[in-house]
Enzyme design. Sequence first.
Site, PDB file in Angstrom:
ATOM      1  NE  ARG A 236      -8.558 -16.775-110.557  1.00 52.83           N
ATOM      2  CZ  ARG A 236      -7.407 -16.172-110.300  1.00 52.83           C
ATOM      3  NH1 ARG A 236      -7.371 -15.124-109.489  1.00 52.83           N
ATOM      4  NH2 ARG A 236      -6.297 -16.632-110.829  1.00 52.83           N
TER       5      ARG A 236
ATOM      6  CE  LYS B 242      -4.460 -21.053-112.829  1.00 58.72           C
ATOM      7  NZ  LYS B 242      -4.704 -21.085-111.373  1.00 58.72           N
TER       8      LYS B 242
ATOM      9  NE  ARG C  86      -2.515  -9.992-109.386  1.00 55.91           N
ATOM     10  CZ  ARG C  86      -2.373 -11.302-109.101  1.00 55.91           C
ATOM     11  NH1 ARG C  86      -2.054 -12.141-110.056  1.00 55.91           N
ATOM     12  NH2 ARG C  86      -2.561 -11.744-107.874  1.00 55.91           N
TER      13      ARG C  86
ATOM     14  CG  ASN D   2      -7.844 -20.150-109.820  1.00 61.04           C
ATOM     15  OD1 ASN D   2      -7.262 -20.433-110.863  1.00 61.04           O
ATOM     16  ND2 ASN D   2      -7.205 -19.735-108.743  1.00 61.04           N
TER      17      ASN D   2
ATOM     18  CG  HIS E  17      -1.102 -17.597-113.717  1.00 67.93           C
ATOM     19  ND1 HIS E  17      -0.681 -17.458-112.418  1.00 67.93           N
ATOM     20  CD2 HIS E  17      -0.142 -17.012-114.492  1.00 67.93           C
ATOM     21  CE1 HIS E  17       0.490 -16.836-112.403  1.00 67.93           C
ATOM     22  NE2 HIS E  17       0.832 -16.555-113.654  1.00 67.93           N
TER      23      HIS E  17
ATOM     24  CG  PHE F 177       0.101 -24.839-102.393  1.00 68.56           C
ATOM     25  CD1 PHE F 177       0.551 -24.224-103.549  1.00 68.56           C
ATOM     26  CD2 PHE F 177       0.309 -24.206-101.171  1.00 68.56           C
ATOM     27  CE1 PHE F 177       1.200 -22.999-103.503  1.00 68.56           C
ATOM     28  CE2 PHE F 177       0.950 -22.973-101.111  1.00 68.56           C
ATOM     29  CZ  PHE F 177       1.398 -22.364-102.277  1.00 68.56           C
TER      30      PHE F 177
ATOM     31  CE1 TYR G 142       1.286 -21.942-110.460  1.00 69.83           C
ATOM     32  CE2 TYR G 142       1.384 -23.981-111.716  1.00 69.83           C
ATOM     33  CZ  TYR G 142       0.696 -22.860-111.322  1.00 69.83           C
ATOM     34  OH  TYR G 142      -0.580 -22.643-111.769  1.00 69.83           O
TER      35      TYR G 142
ATOM     36  CB  THR H 223      -6.840 -16.902-105.586  1.00 72.25           C
ATOM     37  OG1 THR H 223      -5.840 -15.992-106.041  1.00 72.25           O
ATOM     38  CG2 THR H 223      -6.381 -18.310-105.857  1.00 72.25           C
TER      39      THR H 223
ATOM     40  CD  GLU I 122       3.933 -15.398-114.156  1.00 76.60           C
ATOM     41  OE1 GLU I 122       3.791 -15.795-112.989  1.00 76.60           O
ATOM     42  OE2 GLU I 122       3.069 -14.706-114.748  1.00 76.60           O
TER      43      GLU I 122
END
Length: 142
Positions: free
Chosen positions: A103, A10, A86, A113, A116, A58, A50, A92, A127
């Site tokens: 993270r 990100k 993951r 964070n 993704h 949010f 998203y 998260t 995705e």
Amino acid sequence: MLEKSLVLIKPDAVEKDIIGEIISYYEKAGLKIVALKMERANEELAEKHYAEHKGKPFYEGLIKFITRSPLCALIVEGDNAIESVRKINGATNPNEAEDGTIRKAFATSKSENCVHASDSVESANRELAIWFPEVVESILVG
């Protein structure tokens, strides 16, 4: 099972110049980076990504954050790649993330964070089609 997962490094991580450090977590775990590109997500791309969060309090913050500066999109491949990625990313919320995760090492908050990753085969397929449409036919899994 051999799988592919989308990973987004990100904007917060790109701004910190830690792309290589993050990628090394996946590679050290035996995962392979099969595609990679730098991109600045526009609002349309962010909204597709998203879509499941539209209408949530949010949502606007997610869109603003992911479009604020360039990110790095990757296709990561390996045995059980979705679950592995993951686990490598960690929780998260960095305060809840385990030691040794991306993270825990780099994230500053639940919203900033650093990474993704797809959470299921279905999410990965959706995705990957959004972020890598040029190779979508050859990357879908499951």
